[in-house]
Design a protein around this motif. Structure first.
Motif: not given
Length: 455
Positions: A252-254, A396-399, A423-425, A444-445
């Motif tokens: 998932l990416a934002l 999870t891991i956050l890129a 991007t969250l794996s 994000k918030v």
């Protein structure tokens, strides 16, 4: 009675270790708590302390020896009143030592001297199989479609009779009950059993389908250098192959705007007190804010603060966040424990300490294991976005990509903002799509409203 000193298990995954250095020599007095040796694990160099007291009578494994199995005797201590010179080997009752110490792997020969693998001898050509005899008209159709009554079919199936070999006496050659019974009594050919489907190759075999000799044969001798794998690189290769083969990843990416965060970071760093040399006592990085934001987001979305445990999911109470640190020849992921309750300055100081000791391979196993998630930041290299591989059992891991100026639409007009892509794996066994999206939205918030991290 002599006491064995065994190769210790210094991490949960350790199976072998390298005996880097002896800090005591034969004949030295050893007390409980004395550091007697340095052991290299797959991740770090650890000091080994003596548990028993006595005289170091015999060193069984020489320093520099690689791949010594856990629990193998590496030395023997003579107890009180014993003659150290009488000790010649491992004490009985413990695991038997190997006949010889495992030698360190020899240095690879220069690439120019590596012999090319000889091609296998060509197999002798097989004689051509004779062509099958042509079947009379209608025979092929008869093999594929046999006219028989339902009862005849059932009897043939139970008896294992091939219906194509039975001559039918019914209308238009239809096989009926009496034909099958006659065939059974006369010993008609049995129906051939279908060949068993070949078993799928195991995952490990697929992962290493080419041997080192096969790979080297693809390149001209002298055009490459062979780099032996150390313990860290072997462990990274093994764990990440297992992760991609066994963990169902999705991504998932934002984009997150950074203007408010960068302004607050500049203000906080400008107000940092100075030490006696006039240097600021702290300097927050964007990564410190990312760690804190992810930790708080996990508390706001507690179902995502979980790990996979074989037949169940463990939901953690605190946000333990790992942070990938590049070191020579590999990677460490030290863990910031209870990051949700720590200040940004505390996270920054702890991260600097852990990263420094990681680069010197001086981390303890408990400092780089555990955690429910991790942060991998390649923004400093200008990478815009990427997909990180989950480190099991984390969920999870956050890129994190680079912060850059981008044009966005605000109030129906173009505007320039500073933004980064994350991007969250996710391990789909632990975190479903909607849950991962909820976690990323909470992150994000916090990034876009960083005051929320200070209250």
């Amino acid at each position: 009675m002599p006491i064995n000193i065994l190769m210790p298990a210094l991490s949960p995954t350790m199976e072998k270790g390298n005996l880097a250095k002896w800090l005591k020599k034969e004949g030295d007095t050893v007390k409980s708590g004395d550091v007697i040796a340095e052991i290299e694990t797959d991740k770090a160099t650890m000091e080994v302390e003596a548990v028993d007291e006595g005289i170091l009578a015999k060193i069984l494994i020489a320093e520099g020896t690689a791949d010594v199995p856990v629990n193998q005797p590496i030395a023997v201590i003579a107890g009180e009143g014993e003659d150290p010179k009488s000790v010649t080997g491992a004490a009985s009752g413990g695991p038997a030592p190997k006949a010889e110490a495992t030698a360190a792997p020899p240095a690879p020969a220069p690439a120019a001297e590596v012999p090319q693998a000889a091609p296998p001898p060509a197999a002798a050509p097989m004689p051509a199989a004779p062509a099958p005899a042509a079947k009379p008209n209608g025979a092929a159709e008869r093999e594929n479609r046999v006219f028989a009554s339902p009862l005849a079919k059932r009897i043939a199936k139970e008896a294992g009779i091939d219906l194509a070999s039975v001559q039918g006496s019914g209308p238009h050659g239809r096989v009926v009950e009496k034909d099958v019974k006659a065939a059974v009594a006369g010993g008609a050919p049995k129906r051939a059993e279908p060949a068993a489907a070949p078993k799928a190759a195991p995952a490990a075999a697929l992962a290493s389908s080419l041997s080192s000799d096969q790979v080297k044969a693809m390149f001209e001798a002298g055009t490459y250098e062979e780099i032996p794998l150390d313990g860290m690189r072997k462990t990274i290769a093994k764990r990440l192959v297992e992760s991609k083969q066994t963990v169902p990843h999705f991504y998932l990416a934002l984009d997150c705007e950074l203007d408010a965060l960068m302004a607050m970071r500049e203000q906080i760093n400008a107000g940092a007190p100075k030490d006696k040399d006039g240097k600021p006592t702290y300097k927050l990085s964007v990564n410190d804010f990312v760690i804190k934001a992810l930790a708080i987001a996990l508390q706001r979305v507690p179902a995502a603060n979980s790990v996979w445990a074989d037949d169940r999911i463990l939901r953690l109470k605190h946000s333990d966040v790992g942070v990938a640190v590049a070191v020579e020849g590999g990677l460490f992921t030290p863990v910031i424990r209870k990051a949700e309750v720590k200040t940004l300055t505390a996270i920054s100081a702890e991260m600097k300490d852990l990263a420094g000791r990681a680069r010197n391979r001086r981390l303890k196993p408990e400092e780089y294991t555990g955690g429910s998630t991790a942060v991998s930041n390649l923004g400093m290299f200008g990478i815009k976005d990427f997909l990180a591989v989950i480190n099991p059992p984390q969920g999870t891991i956050l890129a994190v990509g680079a912060g850059e100026q981008r044009v966005v639409v605000k109030n129906n007009a173009p505007a320039i903002v500073q933004a980064m892509t994350v991007t969250l794996s996710c391990d789909h066994r632990v975190v479903d799509g909607a849950l991962g999206a909820e976690l990323l939205a909470a992150f994000k918030v916090l990034i876009e409203n960083p005051m929320g991290m200070l209250v």
